[in-house]
Design an enzyme around this catalytic site. Structure first.
Site, mmCIF file in Angstrom:
data_model
loop_
_atom_site.group_PDB
_atom_site.id
_atom_site.type_symbol
_atom_site.label_atom_id
_atom_site.label_comp_id
_atom_site.label_asym_id
_atom_site.label_seq_id
_atom_site.Cartn_x
_atom_site.Cartn_y
_atom_site.Cartn_z
ATOM 1 N N SER A 103 -81.651 -88.838 18.591
ATOM 2 C CA SER A 103 -81.707 -89.551 17.513
ATOM 3 C C SER A 103 -80.275 -89.809 17.115
ATOM 4 O O SER A 103 -79.370 -89.212 16.937
ATOM 5 C CB SER A 103 -82.522 -88.997 16.212
ATOM 6 O OG SER A 103 -81.919 -87.984 15.876
ATOM 7 N N GLN A 138 -77.996 -89.835 14.115
ATOM 8 C CA GLN A 138 -78.235 -89.098 12.968
ATOM 9 C C GLN A 138 -76.717 -88.523 12.242
ATOM 10 O O GLN A 138 -75.942 -88.975 12.824
ATOM 11 C CB GLN A 138 -78.815 -87.641 13.675
ATOM 12 C CG GLN A 138 -78.044 -86.974 14.509
ATOM 13 C CD GLN A 138 -78.697 -85.835 15.118
ATOM 14 O OE1 GLN A 138 -78.599 -84.663 14.793
ATOM 15 N NE2 GLN A 138 -79.595 -86.037 16.089
ATOM 16 N N HIS A 198 -75.538 -85.027 9.622
ATOM 17 C CA HIS A 198 -76.013 -83.722 8.678
ATOM 18 C C HIS A 198 -75.420 -83.839 7.327
ATOM 19 O O HIS A 198 -73.921 -84.106 7.083
ATOM 20 C CB HIS A 198 -75.247 -82.686 9.539
ATOM 21 C CG HIS A 198 -75.793 -82.563 10.915
ATOM 22 N ND1 HIS A 198 -77.171 -82.587 11.401
ATOM 23 C CD2 HIS A 198 -75.110 -82.721 12.054
ATOM 24 C CE1 HIS A 198 -77.181 -82.567 12.755
ATOM 25 N NE2 HIS A 198 -75.868 -82.800 13.161
ATOM 26 N N LYS A 239 -74.691 -78.540 7.917
ATOM 27 C CA LYS A 239 -74.735 -78.393 9.343
ATOM 28 C C LYS A 239 -73.628 -78.709 9.963
ATOM 29 O O LYS A 239 -73.860 -79.672 10.976
ATOM 30 C CB LYS A 239 -76.128 -78.712 10.007
ATOM 31 C CG LYS A 239 -76.353 -78.329 11.331
ATOM 32 C CD LYS A 239 -77.348 -79.019 11.837
ATOM 33 C CE LYS A 239 -77.887 -78.755 13.645
ATOM 34 N NZ LYS A 239 -78.914 -79.725 14.015
ATOM 35 N N GLU A 281 -71.143 -78.921 12.980
ATOM 36 C CA GLU A 281 -71.194 -78.498 14.279
ATOM 37 C C GLU A 281 -70.237 -78.821 15.164
ATOM 38 O O GLU A 281 -69.361 -79.951 15.200
ATOM 39 C CB GLU A 281 -72.669 -78.992 14.854
ATOM 40 C CG GLU A 281 -72.775 -80.506 14.947
ATOM 41 C CD GLU A 281 -74.210 -80.888 15.396
ATOM 42 O OE1 GLU A 281 -75.298 -80.303 15.016
ATOM 43 O OE2 GLU A 281 -74.282 -81.902 16.040
ATOM 44 N N HIS A 294 -73.859 -89.771 14.516
ATOM 45 C CA HIS A 294 -73.670 -89.574 16.250
ATOM 46 C C HIS A 294 -75.019 -89.622 16.504
ATOM 47 O O HIS A 294 -76.080 -89.561 16.026
ATOM 48 C CB HIS A 294 -72.938 -88.324 16.229
ATOM 49 C CG HIS A 294 -73.785 -87.080 15.630
ATOM 50 N ND1 HIS A 294 -73.744 -86.595 14.315
ATOM 51 C CD2 HIS A 294 -74.480 -86.063 16.121
ATOM 52 C CE1 HIS A 294 -74.414 -85.648 14.026
ATOM 53 N NE2 HIS A 294 -74.950 -85.352 15.266
ATOM 54 N N ARG A 314 -82.342 -88.751 10.167
ATOM 55 C CA ARG A 314 -82.506 -89.156 11.310
ATOM 56 C C ARG A 314 -82.730 -90.758 11.050
ATOM 57 O O ARG A 314 -83.378 -91.122 9.969
ATOM 58 C CB ARG A 314 -83.297 -88.796 12.245
ATOM 59 C CG ARG A 314 -83.308 -87.538 12.770
ATOM 60 C CD ARG A 314 -84.415 -86.799 13.819
ATOM 61 N NE ARG A 314 -84.237 -85.749 14.201
ATOM 62 C CZ ARG A 314 -84.832 -84.407 13.699
ATOM 63 N NH1 ARG A 314 -85.339 -84.518 12.456
ATOM 64 N NH2 ARG A 314 -84.355 -83.478 14.194
ATOM 65 N N LYS A 329 -89.349 -89.173 15.686
ATOM 66 C CA LYS A 329 -89.612 -88.277 14.665
ATOM 67 C C LYS A 329 -89.151 -89.087 13.353
ATOM 68 O O LYS A 329 -88.995 -90.327 13.236
ATOM 69 C CB LYS A 329 -88.522 -87.121 14.725
ATOM 70 C CG LYS A 329 -88.738 -86.262 15.861
ATOM 71 C CD LYS A 329 -87.503 -85.092 15.820
ATOM 72 C CE LYS A 329 -87.719 -84.270 17.018
ATOM 73 N NZ LYS A 329 -86.784 -83.095 17.089
#
Length: 427
Positions: A116, A118, A120, A143, A145, A276, A295, A301
């Protein structure tokens, strides 16, 4: 599905050998069957495991996150519970910073279709989202990453330079249709972050009938609209995304977002609020111990368009600027140390023919994942009769948990290159 790995811990001069059962996530976007790196790792560790060719094997999780905690096979106890009982394995500096918990989640991803669109949330935003919508945002942590490619790894990341976005808005009739003529013209005349936000919001909130018409027209007119090499790449990507997510407005996001490919060993760090979407390939990923994702687009979702639009960083940058450079610790270890304390990653490359190499001891607990080659632990041979060794050999799929200040000396097998990744904290 569970993957059995072996974990070794030295506590208070005693030696522990614990087999863990680790979660393998079968998300729909994963590579199917034995072609998946995640499935290959699972099969290596469990030779009797039957890999279903029609099932996706998307992620291998190594850590203590409640959505996929590692379980000690012999006792049924979670790794998190074990750490709670013996927190000294983490190291005093880590405990001072994060409390008596492992602050990172380590993963392998095998991506077969786009994840997706998205971003964070930052820590304070994550706490608020968890408080307001605990059924959707299930923990209060941020989050950040980092992704390190194992194969050529395609992704969308961050917003394109203003000049490229303006060019697409001028040339692509269908994109203007989805965004709206006035909104598009405002950006072309004044390419500010606020006007980019207006473009992205208008696109993501465009009426479904307008999106459907624009997608259909765009697919029919590609040969007229795009002839350059870069245009052809975007044309092919657009078609692929539409095949994967027909009717999804996220297909048009490629004209606003950077499209890049990481080569093996190249990394990308994603801080809070950076838009991203992973597209294709295998990677190692490390992140703060959270599963918070906002998302909107390219997913079946739940989509929280309003939250995503409001939180994003609308800086317009080059794709190369999104790559994250590692630092050579020596001739064999590259440290990727992002600007967060929650995690860092070592990439350890030991060439064929090298007799032995020692991983440096560090101040935090760490997890070592072997993705290529074979090696013996030279400290495995007991120093005296009756002494219990803490490891014997490592191969593709081996995972070791090292306590704080513990080193590991490896002797690669003759003729094999050895490649491993180590999740840790730099405190």
């Amino acid at each position: 599905m569970l993957l059995v790995i072996t974990l070794y811990v030295s506590v208070k001069q005693e030696l522990y050998k614990m087999e863990l059962e680790c979660a393998v996530q079968r998300y729909a976007w994963g590579v199917r069957g034995s072609k998946s790196s995640v499935a290959q790792l699972a099969k290596t560790m469990q030779p009797d495991l039957e890999i279903a060719d029609d099932e996706p094997y998307a992620e291998l999780w190594m850590g203590t996150h409640p959505s996929g905690p590692s379980i000690i096979k012999a006792t049924g106890e979670t790794l998190g519970n074990f750490i709670n009982k013996q927190p000294e394995v983490l190291g005093s500096l880590l405990i001072d910073k994060f409390g008596e918990q492992l602050p990172f989640l380590f993963k392998v991803l095998s991506v077969n279709q786009a994840l997706s669109i998205q971003a964070h949330p930052k820590k304070s935003h994550a706490e608020q989202l968890h408080k307001d919508h605990p059924d959707v945002y299930k923990d209060p942590n941020h989050k950040p990453e980092m992704t390190i490619a194992l194969t050529p790894f395609q992704a969308l990341c961050g917003f394109r330079p203003a000049q490229q976005i303006s060019k697409h808005l001028k040339e692509l009739t269908e994109l203007r249709k989805v965004i709206g003529e006035d909104v598009a013209d405002n950006f072309i005349e004044n390419p500010t972050e606020e006007n980019l936000k207006a473009c992205f919001s208008a696109m993501m909130n465009s009426p479904k009938d307008v999106i459907a018409s624009a997608l259909n027209d765009q697919l029919q007119r590609f040969s007229e609209l795009e002839t350059s090499e870069s245009g052809e790449a975007l044309c092919n990507l657009f078609k692929t995304l539409h095949e994967q997510y027909p009717g999804d407005v996220g297909c048009f996001s490629i004209y606003l977002l950077n499209y890049l490919t990481l080569q093996p060993g190249e990394a990308m760090f994603l801080g809070p609020n950076i838009i991203h979407a992973y597209l294709l390939g295998d990677c190692v990923e490390c992140m703060a111990c959270s599963d918070n994702v906002v998302r909107a687009g390219l997913t079946p979702k739940f989509q929280d368009v309003e939250t995503l639009v409001s939180m994003l960083d609308y800086g317009m940058v080059s794709p190369e600027s999104k790559k994250f450079e590692g630092f050579k610790m020596d001739g064999y270890t590259t440290l990727y140390n992002p600007p967060v304390p929650d995690f860092a990653v070592d990439m350890i490359e030991i060439p064929a023919g090298m007799e032995q190499y020692t991983l440096r001891p560090i101040e935090s607990a760490s997890i070592v994942l072997v993705v290529e080659g074979n090696a013996d632990d030279v400290e495995a041979n007991p120093a005296s009769p009756g002494e219990v060794p803490h490891a014997t050999s490592l191969q593709r799929g081996s995972v070791l948990f090292l306590v704080a200040e513990q080193s590991l000396t490896l002797k690669p097998r003759p003729g094999t290159r050895f490649l491993a990744f180590r999740a840790l904290c730099i405190l």
